[in-house]
Design a protein around this motif. Structure first.
Motif, PDB file in Angstrom:
ATOM      1  N   SER A 323      54.036  41.784  -8.888  1.00 57.85           N
ATOM      2  CA  SER A 323      52.943  40.891  -9.043  1.00 57.85           C
ATOM      3  C   SER A 323      52.371  41.462  -9.285  1.00 57.85           C
ATOM      4  O   SER A 323      51.997  42.510  -8.955  1.00 57.85           O
ATOM      5  CB  SER A 323      51.853  40.538  -7.005  1.00 57.85           C
ATOM      6  OG  SER A 323      53.658  39.649  -6.766  1.00 57.85           O
ATOM      7  N   LEU A 362      55.010  37.172 -11.721  1.00 59.46           N
ATOM      8  CA  LEU A 362      53.638  36.516 -11.519  1.00 59.46           C
ATOM      9  C   LEU A 362      52.162  37.423 -11.676  1.00 59.46           C
ATOM     10  O   LEU A 362      51.940  38.298 -10.487  1.00 59.46           O
ATOM     11  CB  LEU A 362      53.949  36.131 -10.040  1.00 59.46           C
ATOM     12  CG  LEU A 362      55.299  35.413  -9.503  1.00 59.46           C
ATOM     13  CD1 LEU A 362      55.078  35.505  -7.850  1.00 59.46           C
ATOM     14  CD2 LEU A 362      55.356  34.266  -9.577  1.00 59.46           C
ATOM     15  N   LYS A 364      48.657  36.775 -12.284  1.00 56.52           N
ATOM     16  CA  LYS A 364      47.062  36.156 -12.012  1.00 56.52           C
ATOM     17  C   LYS A 364      45.588  36.281 -12.422  1.00 56.52           C
ATOM     18  O   LYS A 364      45.769  37.673 -12.385  1.00 56.52           O
ATOM     19  CB  LYS A 364      47.464  35.914  -9.684  1.00 56.52           C
ATOM     20  CG  LYS A 364      46.021  35.129  -9.943  1.00 56.52           C
ATOM     21  CD  LYS A 364      46.283  35.350  -7.875  1.00 56.52           C
ATOM     22  CE  LYS A 364      45.856  36.965  -7.190  1.00 56.52           C
ATOM     23  NZ  LYS A 364      45.498  36.986  -6.422  1.00 56.52           N
ATOM     24  N   ARG A 379      47.959  30.813 -13.355  1.00 62.62           N
ATOM     25  CA  ARG A 379      49.204  31.849 -13.137  1.00 62.62           C
ATOM     26  C   ARG A 379      49.843  31.281 -13.995  1.00 62.62           C
ATOM     27  O   ARG A 379      49.674  30.769 -14.959  1.00 62.62           O
ATOM     28  CB  ARG A 379      49.346  31.346 -11.027  1.00 62.62           C
ATOM     29  CG  ARG A 379      48.447  31.995 -10.745  1.00 62.62           C
ATOM     30  CD  ARG A 379      48.696  31.614  -8.633  1.00 62.62           C
ATOM     31  NE  ARG A 379      48.160  31.003  -7.701  1.00 62.62           N
ATOM     32  CZ  ARG A 379      47.984  32.876  -7.214  1.00 62.62           C
ATOM     33  NH1 ARG A 379      49.276  33.722  -6.977  1.00 62.62           N
ATOM     34  NH2 ARG A 379      47.554  32.304  -5.790  1.00 62.62           N
ATOM     35  N   LEU A 381      53.900  32.709 -14.802  1.00 58.12           N
ATOM     36  CA  LEU A 381      55.465  32.824 -13.768  1.00 58.12           C
ATOM     37  C   LEU A 381      56.308  33.448 -15.305  1.00 58.12           C
ATOM     38  O   LEU A 381      56.753  32.571 -15.676  1.00 58.12           O
ATOM     39  CB  LEU A 381      55.965  31.360 -13.459  1.00 58.12           C
ATOM     40  CG  LEU A 381      57.222  31.952 -12.171  1.00 58.12           C
ATOM     41  CD1 LEU A 381      56.817  30.134 -12.226  1.00 58.12           C
ATOM     42  CD2 LEU A 381      58.524  31.838 -13.277  1.00 58.12           C
ATOM     43  N   GLY A 437      51.839  31.019  -5.102  1.00 63.31           N
ATOM     44  CA  GLY A 437      51.739  32.446  -5.122  1.00 63.31           C
ATOM     45  C   GLY A 437      53.431  32.929  -5.524  1.00 63.31           C
ATOM     46  O   GLY A 437      54.385  31.992  -5.096  1.00 63.31           O
ATOM     47  N   ARG A 438      53.780  33.778  -4.856  1.00 63.86           N
ATOM     48  CA  ARG A 438      55.321  34.433  -4.642  1.00 63.86           C
ATOM     49  C   ARG A 438      56.125  33.339  -3.194  1.00 63.86           C
ATOM     50  O   ARG A 438      57.169  33.473  -2.932  1.00 63.86           O
ATOM     51  CB  ARG A 438      54.817  36.065  -4.309  1.00 63.86           C
ATOM     52  CG  ARG A 438      56.169  36.276  -3.513  1.00 63.86           C
ATOM     53  CD  ARG A 438      56.868  38.466  -3.583  1.00 63.86           C
ATOM     54  NE  ARG A 438      55.451  38.628  -3.359  1.00 63.86           N
ATOM     55  CZ  ARG A 438      55.483  40.254  -3.885  1.00 63.86           C
ATOM     56  NH1 ARG A 438      55.937  40.759  -4.989  1.00 63.86           N
ATOM     57  NH2 ARG A 438      54.135  40.413  -3.670  1.00 63.86           N
TER      58      ARG A 438
END
Length: 453
Positions: A323, A362, A364, A379, A381, A437-438
């Motif tokens: 992240s 990920l 952000k 976001r 990916l 998110g995750r």
């Protein structure tokens, strides 16, 4: 800025250069002590001394073949402040609450993060420095300091306690799960663990602290609670709850914070003032990541494990998640050549080093609208599958297709990244404007991997 200010670190640190000069308060002596210490200072206070002595005793017992006497308290491998603090607090409690009993427990917190990765979270360094720990994190036992492979050691020790972590990593599967404290979803691990607490709170440290104080207050005589540990506990709760003001904050977070504050050196301060100030200072430190390289950003918040599949040729694959609070474009600018290929070369070197088959990045960040001035959360990916670890090229192609299709078939509002046409095979990047998110994306990918044949 409120009149109340907590002095968390030595004043010369770059992390607090912009902070307003603190007023006289109960931390003044602590600040002077920190300022007078050298770069390689030895920790002071009971908490640091206990942590260092426990680490030494554990290594001595390992050398003597007495691993079976030890309980390891483990957080998750992301190594955030909440996970680290919860592990340290419960290990301290286990040892001190049983030291005068007929069955004293030897316990140590194991940080499942390499030593050189701890400072990739500046808020951790800030909080530990405030707790007067030894520089270089020499007081702490980290995963790279274990004298034996976890798969082997797990079968020798008394057992493990999981904090801020619902299920042990595969390498610890040989250990008995003695207790679990988590504020996420119950995954069914350790059904016989005691205590076994799953509760929605902003911070797992809140759950551990409440259990710790409840048991402490039931003892015939209370053991010593060092103020450095108490203030570390408040710090972990503050940053995870945004100073007890986030939507995730519960009554449990607030009530246990009150109990901790009463025992701390800040007992004469207002709770909300304390928690706001901690959140402000730790939050500022947490955002101070501009100096980190791409490799460090990948390592900073990495979580992953082996996943079983029904494939007879490849029964397990390694899946990992990073992240990162920067866009991919900004990360590319951090590379030596400031080019797309360079980012993927750094990514490939890191994932090869840790033996990962599937990696998911990920990202952000926020974009400000030039007309309205409002910020929009974006976001990204990034999905990459390797063919040189456990799977060959044909398997990698198949696995990439399965995971890609699972993500595209989900409810995620995915759009191809603006440079998607430049990507290599088994590389894809999407953007989306959602809160996923995750915690949402990982189960989608794990389910796809488990079903891959």
């Amino acid at each position: 800025m409120r009149a109340f200010t907590l002095l968390l670190m030595i004043p010369v640190t770059s992390l607090l250069a912009a902070a307003a000069p603190p007023k006289q308060n109960v931390l003044q002596d602590s600040a002077k002590d920190n300022a007078s210490n050298t770069k390689d200072r030895i920790g002071v206070g009971h908490f640091s001394e206990w942590s260092r002595a426990t680490k030494k005793e554990f290594l001595i017992d390992w050398q003597a073949g007495r691993e079976w006497e030890w309980t390891l308290v483990e957080g998750n491998e992301g190594g955030d402040l909440d996970s680290m603090t919860a592990a340290l607090a419960w290990a301290y409690h286990l040892e001190h609450s049983t030291q005068n009993s007929s069955k004293p427990i030897k316990a140590i917190a194991l940080l499942q993060t390499p030593t050189d990765a701890l400072d990739l979270r500046p808020e951790n360094k800030l909080a530990l420095d405030n707790s007067k720990m030894t520089s270089g994190h020499e007081d702490l036992l980290t995963i790279d300091e274990l004298p034996e492979d976890p798969e082997t050691l797990s079968r020798k020790i008394r057992g493990i306690v999981l904090v801020d972590h619902a299920i042990p990593l595969r390498k610890w599967s040989g250990s008995k799960i003695l207790s679990i404290f988590d504020h996420h979803k119950d995954s069914g691990a350790g059904p016989d663990a005691e205590p076994r607490i799953f509760e929605k709170t902003a911070s797992c440290t809140s759950i551990v602290s409440r259990q710790m104080l409840d048991e402490l207050e039931e003892l015939p005589g209370e053991y010593h609670m060092p103020h450095e540990l108490l203030e570390l506990m408040l710090s972990a709760i503050a940053i995870d709850s945004k100073g007890l003001t986030s939507d995730a904050t519960t009554d449990a977070d607030i009530e246990v914070s009150k109990r901790i504050l009463k025992r701390s050196n800040w007992h004469d301060k207002d709770l909300m003032d304390v928690m706001e100030d901690l959140d402000d200072r730790l939050g500022d430190a947490k955002k101070d990541l501009d100096a980190l390289s791409v490799r460090d950003l990948l390592r900073r918040d990495w979580k992953g494990d082996l996943v079983d599949t029904p494939s007879p040729r490849t029964p397990t694959v390694s899946l990992g998640f990073a992240s990162i609070p920067f866009s991919l474009d900004k990360q590319i600018d951090k590379t030596e050549f400031e080019e797309l290929f360079d980012w993927f070369a750094i990514h490939a070197a890191w994932t090869a080093e840790i033996g990962v088959d599937i990696s998911v990045i990920l990202n952000k960040y926020k974009v400000r609208d030039q007309k309205t001035g409002e910020k929009t959360k974006i976001r990204e990916l990034v999905l990459v599958v390797r063919d040189d670890v456990r799977i060959d090229q044909a398997q990698a192609d198949s696995l990439f297709k399965v995971v890609k299709e699972a993500l595209e078939a989900s409810d995620l509002p995915l759009k191809l990244w603006h440079r998607a046409s430049e990507l290599a095979p088994r590389q894809i990047v999407w953007t989306h404007e959602s809160d996923a998110g995750r915690k949402i994306i990982r189960p989608i990918i794990e389910e796809a991997v488990v079903g891959w044949k």
